[in-house]
Design a protein around this motif. Structure first.
Motif, PDB file in Angstrom:
ATOM      1  N   GLN A   1       0.905  -1.026  -0.036  1.00 10.06           N
ATOM      2  CA  GLN A   1      -0.127   0.083   0.178  1.00 10.06           C
ATOM      3  C   GLN A   1       0.759   1.189   0.228  1.00 10.06           C
ATOM      4  N   SER A   2       2.085   1.160   0.706  1.00  6.73           N
ATOM      5  CA  SER A   2       2.842   2.310   0.812  1.00  6.73           C
ATOM      6  C   SER A   2       3.764   2.514  -0.433  1.00  6.73           C
ATOM      7  N   ASN A   3       4.465   1.466  -0.937  1.00  8.16           N
ATOM      8  CA  ASN A   3       5.307   1.530  -2.013  1.00  8.16           C
ATOM      9  C   ASN A   3       4.978   1.089  -3.312  1.00  8.16           C
ATOM     10  N   VAL A   4       3.910   0.627  -3.529  1.00  5.55           N
ATOM     11  CA  VAL A   4       3.630  -0.022  -5.110  1.00  5.55           C
ATOM     12  C   VAL A   4       2.270   0.693  -5.398  1.00  5.55           C
ATOM     13  N   ARG A   5       1.023   0.800  -4.576  1.00  2.80           N
ATOM     14  CA  ARG A   5      -0.370   1.244  -5.074  1.00  2.80           C
ATOM     15  C   ARG A   5      -0.171   2.748  -5.537  1.00  2.80           C
ATOM     16  N   PRO A   6       0.685   3.525  -4.711  1.00  8.13           N
ATOM     17  CA  PRO A   6       0.547   5.054  -5.252  1.00  8.13           C
ATOM     18  C   PRO A   6       1.178   5.104  -6.577  1.00  8.13           C
ATOM     19  N   TYR A   7       2.151   4.191  -7.081  1.00  3.46           N
ATOM     20  CA  TYR A   7       3.164   4.361  -8.251  1.00  3.46           C
ATOM     21  C   TYR A   7       2.286   3.830  -9.549  1.00  3.46           C
ATOM     22  N   TYR A   8       1.876   2.473  -9.266  1.00  2.00           N
ATOM     23  CA  TYR A   8       1.425   1.839 -10.311  1.00  2.00           C
ATOM     24  C   TYR A   8       0.159   2.083 -10.859  1.00  2.00           C
ATOM     25  N   PRO A   9      -0.111   2.167 -12.078  1.00  2.00           N
ATOM     26  CA  PRO A   9       0.823   1.644 -13.259  1.00  2.00           C
ATOM     27  C   PRO A   9       1.542   2.881 -13.815  1.00  2.00           C
ATOM     28  N   ALA A  10       1.401   4.213 -13.288  1.00  4.79           N
ATOM     29  CA  ALA A  10       2.128   5.300 -13.751  1.00  4.79           C
ATOM     30  C   ALA A  10       3.506   4.998 -13.866  1.00  4.79           C
ATOM     31  N   VAL A  11       4.009   4.119 -12.960  1.00  2.00           N
ATOM     32  CA  VAL A  11       5.549   3.646 -12.956  1.00  2.00           C
ATOM     33  C   VAL A  11       5.290   2.150 -13.379  1.00  2.00           C
ATOM     34  N   ASN A  12       6.054   1.900 -14.297  1.00  2.00           N
ATOM     35  CA  ASN A  12       5.810   0.445 -15.046  1.00  2.00           C
ATOM     36  C   ASN A  12       6.748  -0.478 -14.039  1.00  2.00           C
ATOM     37  N   ILE A  13       6.251  -0.971 -13.075  1.00  2.00           N
ATOM     38  CA  ILE A  13       7.058  -1.758 -11.941  1.00  2.00           C
ATOM     39  C   ILE A  13       6.522  -3.232 -12.607  1.00  2.00           C
ATOM     40  N   LYS A  14       7.778  -3.789 -12.910  1.00  2.23           N
ATOM     41  CA  LYS A  14       7.566  -5.035 -13.704  1.00  2.23           C
ATOM     42  C   LYS A  14       7.692  -6.003 -12.576  1.00  2.23           C
ATOM     43  N   TYR A  15       8.904  -6.050 -11.819  1.00  2.00           N
ATOM     44  CA  TYR A  15       9.432  -7.042 -10.854  1.00  2.00           C
ATOM     45  C   TYR A  15       9.425  -6.404  -9.295  1.00  2.00           C
ATOM     46  N   ILE A  16       9.146  -7.084  -8.369  1.00  2.00           N
ATOM     47  CA  ILE A  16       9.585  -6.876  -7.040  1.00  2.00           C
ATOM     48  C   ILE A  16      10.516  -7.827  -6.599  1.00  2.00           C
ATOM     49  N   ALA A  17      11.837  -7.504  -6.330  1.00  2.00           N
ATOM     50  CA  ALA A  17      12.838  -8.191  -5.818  1.00  2.00           C
ATOM     51  C   ALA A  17      12.789  -8.276  -4.280  1.00  2.00           C
ATOM     52  N   VAL A  18      12.414  -9.498  -3.745  1.00  2.71           N
ATOM     53  CA  VAL A  18      12.426  -9.635  -2.322  1.00  2.71           C
ATOM     54  C   VAL A  18      13.502 -10.189  -1.770  1.00  2.71           C
ATOM     55  N   GLY A  19      14.451  -9.349  -1.357  1.00  2.00           N
ATOM     56  CA  GLY A  19      15.596  -9.544  -0.809  1.00  2.00           C
ATOM     57  C   GLY A  19      16.756  -9.807  -2.224  1.00  2.00           C
ATOM     58  N   ASN A  20      18.064  -9.274  -2.023  1.00  2.00           N
ATOM     59  CA  ASN A  20      18.943  -9.401  -2.850  1.00  2.00           C
ATOM     60  C   ASN A  20      20.173  -9.934  -2.218  1.00  2.00           C
ATOM     61  N   GLU A  21      20.653 -11.192  -2.805  1.00  2.00           N
ATOM     62  CA  GLU A  21      21.856 -11.946  -2.574  1.00  2.00           C
ATOM     63  C   GLU A  21      21.700 -12.191  -1.243  1.00  2.00           C
ATOM     64  N   VAL A  22      20.677 -12.630  -0.466  1.00  2.00           N
ATOM     65  CA  VAL A  22      20.494 -12.913   0.834  1.00  2.00           C
ATOM     66  C   VAL A  22      21.107 -14.308   1.074  1.00  2.00           C
ATOM     67  N   GLN A  23      21.794 -14.131   2.214  1.00  2.00           N
ATOM     68  CA  GLN A  23      22.552 -15.336   2.783  1.00  2.00           C
ATOM     69  C   GLN A  23      22.540 -15.853   4.000  1.00  2.00           C
ATOM     70  N   GLY A  24      22.976 -16.924   4.379  1.00  2.00           N
ATOM     71  CA  GLY A  24      22.831 -17.671   5.586  1.00  2.00           C
ATOM     72  C   GLY A  24      21.290 -17.853   5.964  1.00  2.00           C
ATOM     73  N   GLY A  25      21.001 -17.683   7.451  1.00  3.98           N
ATOM     74  CA  GLY A  25      19.815 -17.971   8.012  1.00  3.98           C
ATOM     75  C   GLY A  25      18.740 -17.178   7.336  1.00  3.98           C
ATOM     76  N   ALA A  26      18.936 -15.907   7.238  1.00  2.00           N
ATOM     77  CA  ALA A  26      18.042 -14.982   6.580  1.00  2.00           C
ATOM     78  C   ALA A  26      17.404 -15.528   5.235  1.00  2.00           C
ATOM     79  N   ALA A  27      18.138 -16.513   4.585  1.00  2.00           N
ATOM     80  CA  ALA A  27      17.457 -16.865   3.251  1.00  2.00           C
ATOM     81  C   ALA A  27      16.136 -17.814   3.503  1.00  2.00           C
ATOM     82  N   GLN A  28      15.837 -18.339   4.672  1.00  4.51           N
ATOM     83  CA  GLN A  28      14.789 -18.883   5.179  1.00  4.51           C
ATOM     84  C   GLN A  28      13.567 -17.958   5.015  1.00  4.51           C
ATOM     85  N   SER A  29      13.674 -16.731   5.149  1.00  3.70           N
ATOM     86  CA  SER A  29      12.791 -15.740   5.072  1.00  3.70           C
ATOM     87  C   SER A  29      12.232 -15.332   3.632  1.00  3.70           C
ATOM     88  N   ILE A  30      12.976 -15.708   2.353  1.00  3.67           N
ATOM     89  CA  ILE A  30      12.782 -15.355   1.130  1.00  3.67           C
ATOM     90  C   ILE A  30      11.597 -15.963   0.823  1.00  3.67           C
TER      91      ILE A  30
END
Length: 335
Positions: free
Chosen positions: A103-132
């Protein structure tokens, strides 16, 4: 963006010494990652104008940068929007947090901003990867509930999630959670976002990996005895190792989008203007053809738009930019 030393199996590319310079292909497959870790960078609106003036049709940003999102309105630029790793655990543990994030980061912008993909985590390692995966599920649910289900949800992985990466047909995911993510992506129709850096493979073993093979320069070809395909550059071999891992995980239909790839122009071994220009121009000219395993346009994002003077780590980290902060090119490049 953490930089990776590739898996040791990648160093088995010792006998590969060739490259092939592809002719330019007129497809819109190239985007550029926009990092903001600098105190001398142009305004967000100037950056979007630079993208448009250079014909760059894709952008990746690493957190919901509201100024950048506002500047992108109406631009048509296809966007990878990262959640940021700092909110991953919260998104995984709470569907309401995921709904609030959308609601805060996507709805106010789409579709005026062409959001194609949301990347949930970047190069997540270790135990944090279980949250992906739980975070991806929650974001997908929140998007669907908000009527924004056309946006695809994925995660951006380091290349070393793949083991046995040479020959490419031997690629397999090194961790079980990746197979689960792959199968989930198969169900949602989203691609896997992969950060692929031949530079780090070359830097890790320059004695055995040819600079030419790593930078799309002309040379010999190598046949993969496992799949019978011929490889003429390291980038294709690395991408097809990811493809092989997806297939072994039961996710044959999942596309790969290369969410980062690049070469530094200074600051370390093999980092020069000449090598960076050869690699990045070669990449731009090549990806329209795809890889031997997956012919056709391969959506790819170069890292990065600017040299960022406040990035930490190895000095090369501050020298991946295609442009200086004054918007002048570090070297001639055509899109």
């Amino acid at each position: 963006m953490a930089r990776q030393q590739v898996a040791s199996s990648m160093l088995a590319l010792a006998l590969i010494v060739g490259a092939f310079a592809s002719i330019p292909t007129a497809v819109q497959s190239i985007g550029v990652c926009y990092g903001v870790l600098g105190n001398n960078l142009p305004s967000r609106s100037d950056v979007v104008q630079l993208y448009r003036s250079r014909g760059i049709n894709g952008m990746r940003i690493y957190f919901p940068d509201r100024q950048a999102l506002d500047a992108l309105r109406g631009s048509g630029i296809g966007l990878i929007l990262d959640t940021g790793n700092d909110v991953l655990a919260q998104l995984a543990s709470s569907a309401s947090s995921a709904a609030s994030w959308v609601q805060s980061n996507v709805r106010p912008y789409y579709p005026a901003v062409n959001i194609k993909y949301i990347a949930v985590g970047n190069e997540v390692q270790g135990g944090a990867a279980q949250s992906i995966l739980p975070a991806m599920r929650n974001i997908n649910g929140a998007l669907a509930a908000a009527g924004l289900g056309a946006i695809k949800v994925s995660t951006s992985v380091r290349f070393d999630v793949v083991a046995n990466s040479f020959p490419p047909s031997s690629g397999v995911f090194a961790q079980g959670y990746m197979a689960d993510i792959a199968r989930y992506l198969a169900g949602t129709g989203a691609p896997l976002l992969a950060n692929v850096y031949p530079y780090f493979a070359y830097r890790g073993n320059p004695r055995d990996i040819s600079l030419g093979y790593a930078t799309f320069r002309p040379g010999t070809t190598v046949r993969d005895s496992g799949n019978g395909l011929t490889y003429t550059n390291l980038f294709d071999a690395m991408v097809d190792a990811v493809v092989a891992a997806l297939e072994k995980a039961g996710a044959r239909g999942v596309r790969v989008v290369v969410s980062e790839s690049g070469w530094p122009s200074g600051g370390g071994f093999g980092a020069s203007v000449d090598n960076a220009r050869s690699y990045n121009q070669g990449l731009i000219d090549h990806v329209g053809r795809g890889t031997p395993k997956r012919p056709g346009a391969l959506e790819t994002f170069i890292f990065a738009m600017f040299n960022e003077n406040q990035k930490g780590g190895d000095p090369t980290e501050r020298n991946f930019g295609l442009f200086y902060p004054n918007k002048q090119p570090v070297y001639p490049i055509r899109f």
